[in-house]
Design a protein around this motif. Structure first.
Motif, PDB file in Angstrom:
ATOM      1  N   VAL A   1       0.880  -1.081  -0.093  1.00 13.96           N
ATOM      2  CA  VAL A   1      -0.002  -0.002   0.047  1.00 13.96           C
ATOM      3  C   VAL A   1       0.888   1.031  -0.090  1.00 13.96           C
ATOM      4  O   VAL A   1       1.848   1.265   0.772  1.00 13.96           O
ATOM      5  N   GLU A   2       0.691   2.159  -0.800  1.00 16.88           N
ATOM      6  CA  GLU A   2       1.417   3.257  -0.956  1.00 16.88           C
ATOM      7  C   GLU A   2       0.552   4.267   0.039  1.00 16.88           C
ATOM      8  O   GLU A   2      -0.652   4.595  -0.045  1.00 16.88           O
ATOM      9  N   ILE A   3       1.246   4.986   0.972  1.00 14.95           N
ATOM     10  CA  ILE A   3       0.761   5.955   1.619  1.00 14.95           C
ATOM     11  C   ILE A   3       1.501   7.235   1.696  1.00 14.95           C
ATOM     12  O   ILE A   3       2.828   7.308   1.698  1.00 14.95           O
ATOM     13  N   ASP A   4       0.749   8.422   1.430  1.00 14.46           N
ATOM     14  CA  ASP A   4       1.041   9.646   1.465  1.00 14.46           C
ATOM     15  C   ASP A   4       1.829   9.931   2.670  1.00 14.46           C
ATOM     16  O   ASP A   4       1.296   9.687   3.953  1.00 14.46           O
ATOM     17  N   GLU A   5       2.862  10.651   2.817  1.00 15.00           N
ATOM     18  CA  GLU A   5       3.824  10.673   3.823  1.00 15.00           C
ATOM     19  C   GLU A   5       2.989  11.937   4.820  1.00 15.00           C
ATOM     20  O   GLU A   5       3.021  11.834   6.165  1.00 15.00           O
ATOM     21  N   ASP A   6       2.289  12.950   4.321  1.00 10.82           N
ATOM     22  CA  ASP A   6       1.677  13.963   5.057  1.00 10.82           C
ATOM     23  C   ASP A   6       0.487  13.235   5.752  1.00 10.82           C
ATOM     24  O   ASP A   6      -0.014  13.791   6.687  1.00 10.82           O
ATOM     25  N   GLU A   7      -0.189  12.073   5.357  1.00  8.74           N
ATOM     26  CA  GLU A   7      -1.392  11.440   5.963  1.00  8.74           C
ATOM     27  C   GLU A   7      -0.704  10.943   7.099  1.00  8.74           C
ATOM     28  O   GLU A   7      -1.625  10.485   8.108  1.00  8.74           O
ATOM     29  N   LEU A   8       0.440  10.457   7.373  1.00  5.86           N
ATOM     30  CA  LEU A   8       1.117   9.647   8.365  1.00  5.86           C
ATOM     31  C   LEU A   8       0.912  10.877   9.751  1.00  5.86           C
ATOM     32  O   LEU A   8       0.862  10.330  10.672  1.00  5.86           O
ATOM     33  N   TYR A   9       1.161  11.821   9.487  1.00  6.15           N
ATOM     34  CA  TYR A   9       1.273  13.027  10.625  1.00  6.15           C
ATOM     35  C   TYR A   9      -0.162  13.568  10.844  1.00  6.15           C
ATOM     36  O   TYR A   9      -0.350  14.511  11.682  1.00  6.15           O
ATOM     37  N   ASP A  10      -1.220  12.987  10.258  1.00  5.84           N
ATOM     38  CA  ASP A  10      -2.331  13.620  10.494  1.00  5.84           C
ATOM     39  C   ASP A  10      -3.045  12.757  11.749  1.00  5.84           C
ATOM     40  O   ASP A  10      -3.301  11.717  11.325  1.00  5.84           O
ATOM     41  N   ASP A  11      -3.077  13.604  12.745  1.00  7.13           N
ATOM     42  CA  ASP A  11      -3.608  12.596  14.228  1.00  7.13           C
ATOM     43  C   ASP A  11      -5.021  12.215  13.993  1.00  7.13           C
ATOM     44  O   ASP A  11      -5.303  11.254  14.755  1.00  7.13           O
ATOM     45  N   ASP A  12      -5.848  12.851  13.115  1.00  4.58           N
ATOM     46  CA  ASP A  12      -7.247  12.517  13.057  1.00  4.58           C
ATOM     47  C   ASP A  12      -7.611  11.764  11.746  1.00  4.58           C
ATOM     48  O   ASP A  12      -8.749  11.366  11.551  1.00  4.58           O
ATOM     49  N   LEU A  13      -6.627  11.095  11.123  1.00  4.97           N
ATOM     50  CA  LEU A  13      -6.935  10.216  10.021  1.00  4.97           C
ATOM     51  C   LEU A  13      -6.617   8.807  10.116  1.00  4.97           C
ATOM     52  O   LEU A  13      -5.490   8.533  10.656  1.00  4.97           O
TER      53      LEU A  13
END
Length: 173
Positions: free
Chosen positions: A124-136
């Motif tokens: 699975v490819e995950i956007d790095e910015d999404e890793l730092y979103d605490d609400d996601l």
């Protein structure tokens, strides 16, 4: 000179010479003039039909010439459209072309990481910015299971171990 006019002249001549229709010669001449009259009528009909056919053929020929010109114009338009499409494809390629000296195959430049889904095993490819979103919550697009939950990051330790089980000296709350 028209045949019908000649037959009418012969009729008038026979009547003017008073050739009797009752005599032997008169009957023959009368029948010949009558037959010539039928021929003249048939020839006139054929001439009229021939003229109609000639006009029809000229109309068809004109229509075909117009269609040929239209086809040539259509072919030119198709060629122009094809050229425009090729130009558009080149423009699209130019938009996606990278002018820098970077390696196009390097996914790190785009800010994505790959992770194997613990449920289905797919990458699975995950956007790095999404890793730092605490609400996601990050969900696997293949099996739709949550592979990284925002709850996993709520109790993050100071040292960044992500789950406090006493490893950093803090007790789990």
């Amino acid at each position: 000179m028209k045949v019908k006019e000649n037959v009418a002249y012969l009729k008038g001549l026979a009547e003017g010479l008073e050739i009797a229709k009752e005599g032997k010669n008169g009957k023959v001449i009368d029948k010949m003039i009558e037959t010539l009259d039928h021929f003249a009528n048939a020839i006139n009909r054929l001439q009229d039909e021939n003229e109609e056919l000639r006009e029809y053929i000229e109309g068809v020929d004109s229509d075909l010439a117009d269609m040929y010109e239209d086809m040539e114009e259509l072919e030119e338009n198709i060629d122009d459209i094809y050229d425009e499409l090729e130009d558009m494809e080149e423009d699209i390629e130019d938009l996606y072309e990278c002018d820098c000296d970077c390696d196009d195959e390097d996914d790190d430049d785009y800010g994505y990481i790959e992770m194997e889904c613990p449920y289905c095993g797919e990458l699975v490819e995950i956007d790095e910015d999404e890793l730092y979103d605490d609400d996601l919550d990050i969900v696997c697009p293949y099996c739709e299971e949550v592979i990284l939950s925002s709850e996993d990051f709520d109790d993050e330790c100071e040292d960044g171990c992500c789950s406090c089980e006493g490893c950093c000296g803090e007790d789990e709350e």
